[in-house]
Motif scaffolding. Structure first.
Motif, PDB file in Angstrom:
ATOM      1  N   GLU A  99       0.836  -1.199   0.000  1.00  0.00           N
ATOM      2  CA  GLU A  99       0.000   0.000   0.000  1.00  0.00           C
ATOM      3  C   GLU A  99       0.875   1.256   0.000  1.00  0.00           C
ATOM      4  N   VAL A 100       1.942   1.196   0.813  1.00  0.00           N
ATOM      5  CA  VAL A 100       2.860   2.348   0.858  1.00  0.00           C
ATOM      6  C   VAL A 100       3.452   2.587  -0.521  1.00  0.00           C
ATOM      7  N   ALA A 101       3.851   1.489  -1.183  1.00  0.00           N
ATOM      8  CA  ALA A 101       4.449   1.610  -2.513  1.00  0.00           C
ATOM      9  C   ALA A 101       3.439   2.165  -3.518  1.00  0.00           C
ATOM     10  N   ARG A 102       2.207   1.701  -3.386  1.00  0.00           N
ATOM     11  CA  ARG A 102       1.162   2.158  -4.319  1.00  0.00           C
ATOM     12  C   ARG A 102       0.931   3.659  -4.168  1.00  0.00           C
ATOM     13  N   VAL A 103       0.840   4.090  -2.901  1.00  0.00           N
ATOM     14  CA  VAL A 103       0.595   5.516  -2.649  1.00  0.00           C
ATOM     15  C   VAL A 103       1.795   6.346  -3.122  1.00  0.00           C
ATOM     16  N   ALA A 104       3.009   5.805  -2.902  1.00  0.00           N
ATOM     17  CA  ALA A 104       4.207   6.540  -3.327  1.00  0.00           C
ATOM     18  C   ALA A 104       4.225   6.697  -4.848  1.00  0.00           C
ATOM     19  N   ALA A 105       3.840   5.620  -5.549  1.00  0.00           N
ATOM     20  CA  ALA A 105       3.815   5.678  -7.008  1.00  0.00           C
ATOM     21  C   ALA A 105       2.790   6.707  -7.486  1.00  0.00           C
ATOM     22  N   LEU A 106       1.626   6.667  -6.840  1.00  0.00           N
ATOM     23  CA  LEU A 106       0.585   7.632  -7.208  1.00  0.00           C
ATOM     24  C   LEU A 106       1.050   9.058  -6.936  1.00  0.00           C
ATOM     25  N   GLN A 107       1.732   9.209  -5.789  1.00  0.00           N
ATOM     26  CA  GLN A 107       2.210  10.534  -5.398  1.00  0.00           C
ATOM     27  C   GLN A 107       3.228  11.051  -6.421  1.00  0.00           C
ATOM     28  N   ALA A 108       4.121  10.137  -6.847  1.00  0.00           N
ATOM     29  CA  ALA A 108       5.155  10.534  -7.816  1.00  0.00           C
ATOM     30  C   ALA A 108       4.499  10.990  -9.113  1.00  0.00           C
ATOM     31  N   GLU A 109       3.503  10.227  -9.543  1.00  0.00           N
ATOM     32  CA  GLU A 109       2.800  10.594 -10.770  1.00  0.00           C
ATOM     33  C   GLU A 109       2.064  11.924 -10.572  1.00  0.00           C
ATOM     34  N   PHE A 110       1.503  12.070  -9.378  1.00  0.00           N
ATOM     35  CA  PHE A 110       0.752  13.285  -9.077  1.00  0.00           C
ATOM     36  C   PHE A 110       1.670  14.508  -9.135  1.00  0.00           C
ATOM     37  N   PRO A 139      -3.610  15.651  -3.275  1.00  0.00           N
ATOM     38  CA  PRO A 139      -2.701  14.522  -3.507  1.00  0.00           C
ATOM     39  C   PRO A 139      -3.359  13.202  -3.111  1.00  0.00           C
ATOM     40  N   PRO A 140      -2.915  12.072  -3.710  1.00  0.00           N
ATOM     41  CA  PRO A 140      -3.568  10.781  -3.471  1.00  0.00           C
ATOM     42  C   PRO A 140      -3.578  10.340  -2.015  1.00  0.00           C
ATOM     43  N   LYS A 141      -2.672  10.871  -1.197  1.00  0.00           N
ATOM     44  CA  LYS A 141      -2.679  10.455   0.211  1.00  0.00           C
ATOM     45  C   LYS A 141      -3.965  10.888   0.918  1.00  0.00           C
ATOM     46  N   PHE A 142      -4.702  11.804   0.298  1.00  0.00           N
ATOM     47  CA  PHE A 142      -5.970  12.235   0.905  1.00  0.00           C
ATOM     48  C   PHE A 142      -7.162  11.391   0.452  1.00  0.00           C
ATOM     49  N   ASP A 143      -6.911  10.435  -0.451  1.00  0.00           N
ATOM     50  CA  ASP A 143      -8.021   9.610  -0.916  1.00  0.00           C
ATOM     51  C   ASP A 143      -8.660   8.860   0.246  1.00  0.00           C
ATOM     52  N   ARG A 144      -9.969   8.859   0.298  1.00  0.00           N
ATOM     53  CA  ARG A 144     -10.759   8.144   1.335  1.00  0.00           C
ATOM     54  C   ARG A 144     -10.529   8.699   2.734  1.00  0.00           C
TER      55      ARG A 144
END
Ligand SMILES: Nc1ncnc2c1ncn2[C@@H]1O[C@H](COP(=O)(O)OP(=O)(O)OP(=O)(O)O)[C@@H](O)[C@H]1O
Length: 358
Positions: A11-22, A73-78
């Motif tokens: 999950e951490v990796a997924r969020v990091a990837a999303l964050q990088a793209e963001f 940023p994606p870390k705020f999702d949900r």
């Protein structure tokens, strides 16, 4: 719930990837007639418009700058509380509520408020175990829930010795009546809990629903008072708790009706007051009702019904029906036969039985 270690790192990796793209682009929400808002990123802009590349499909749209909303940023999702969003705009609120609803989270905080989205299905969110999960817990120790709001009211009442109010509002069919029942379910369960251990055991009642409402333009009320202890030694809810819960089928029979927006629409407003004794048990209750839609008795849209009680009486009301000299069926009465007569999923005969028991 403990998440397995590998899932956490995934999950951490997924969020990091999303964050990088963001971080690579300037992401925005673009108003869309069909979807409400769609994600995109700004490719170019002039003083008044932006060229936005839509995230899904890569289509390019030219949009006035004023219509764009900044994306979080994606870390705020949900996120549990909408107030935590960095960019608090309508698009971000809708996005967060939509994401949460999609994963079965119908409740979200908005600062002091709780936003509830009608799931239109029975979710396993109101069991005894869930009640216990919210008991004596702070709001941030559990996911958002109507039980957390009820718990907070209970704790504030005890700590501050002040009356507490919970205002439940929303459009027709939003779930106000159901939410009210959940609050009563929670308070009944924990109030019963307030008795010394061994004198009773709490179980959460599910609040029956049946017919429909009541009302007049003047305010009317019904009250319950007395000792709630009489049945608790048998390990059941106290008398008062049961009275409060069982008032519901009566109120709904005379005051609710099927409408085009809601099969069990309350056609009146109500104010429920529950009184607690110093030991935390329920000592009384009072329900005021007002603004009943009396005109529904004689006229309504052909796609809607009269108040539930008429159909219940005619389907299951013998011998009362006989003593009232009502020997016909729904089709024989003009106030009933000019509009819808049956509602999917509603059994008027069963609801009559529930009404009589109440
Ligand atoms: N928490 C919930 N879980 C499951 N179903 C729900 C929930 N809340 C609402 N519903 C469903 O939505 C229907 C409409 O909800 P409800 O009667 O509470 O709306 P309302 O806001 O009181 O409407 P009205 O103003 O017309 O009386 C319910 O009969 C039920 O089927």
């Amino acid at each position: 719930m403990n998440v397995p270690r590998h899932s956490q790192s995934a999950e951490v990796a997924r969020v990091a990837a999303l964050q990088a793209e963001f971080n690579e682009k300037r992401w925005v929400w673009v108003p869309d007639e069909k979807e409400g808002y769609l994600a995109g990123w700004v490719n170019q802009e002039d003083e008044v418009t932006a060229q936005v590349v839509m995230s899904a499909g890569g289509e390019i749209r030219r949009v006035p700058l004023y219509a764009l909303s900044k994306m979080n940023p994606p870390k705020f999702d949900r996120v549990d509380d909408i107030a935590d969003l960095t960019f608090l705009n309508e698009a971000s609120v809708v996005h967060n509520l939509r994401l949460r609803y999609g994963s079965g989270a119908i409740y979200t905080y908005s600062g002091l408020f709780l936003v509830s989205i009608n799931p239109y299905q029975n979710l396993p969110l109101y069991t005894d175990a869930i009640i216990q999960q919210y008991r004596n817990k702070r709001r941030d120790e559990n996911p958002p829930h109507i039980f957390a709001v009820s718990e907070r009211a209970w704790v504030n009442m005890q700590n501050e010795h002040e009356n507490q109010s919970i205002l439940i509002t929303g459009e027709s069919g939003a779930g106000k009546t159901e939410s009210t029942k959940k609050v009563i379910q929670y308070l009944s369960a924990i109030a019963t809990d307030a008795h010394p251990p061994g004198t009773l055991h709490a179980h959460s009642p599910s609040i029956p629903s049946s017919g429909f409402p009541r009302g007049t333009s003047r305010r009317k009320s019904v009250s319950f008072a007395g000792s709630g202890d009489s049945l608790t030694a048998k390990g059941r809810l106290g008398l008062l708790e049961r009275q409060i819960i069982q008032a519901n089928p009566i109120l709904e029979a005379f005051g609710n009706a099927q409408t085009q927006r809601n099969n069990n629409s309350s056609r009146f407003g109500k104010f429920i007051r529950i009184s607690f004794a110093p030991d935390g048990s329920i000592s009384g209750a009072n329900i005021d009702w007002y603004l009943l839609e009396k005109s529904r008795v004689v006229v309504r849209s052909p796609a809607e019904r009269n108040f539930h009680v008429f159909y219940q009486l005619l389907s299951g009301g013998t011998p009362l029906k006989d003593s009232l000299l009502l020997d016909g069926g729904i089709e024989d009465y003009e106030f009933l036969n000019r509009s819808k007569r049956e509602v999917d999923g509603v059994n008027d005969r069963d609801d009559w039985d529930t009404l009589i028991v109440s």
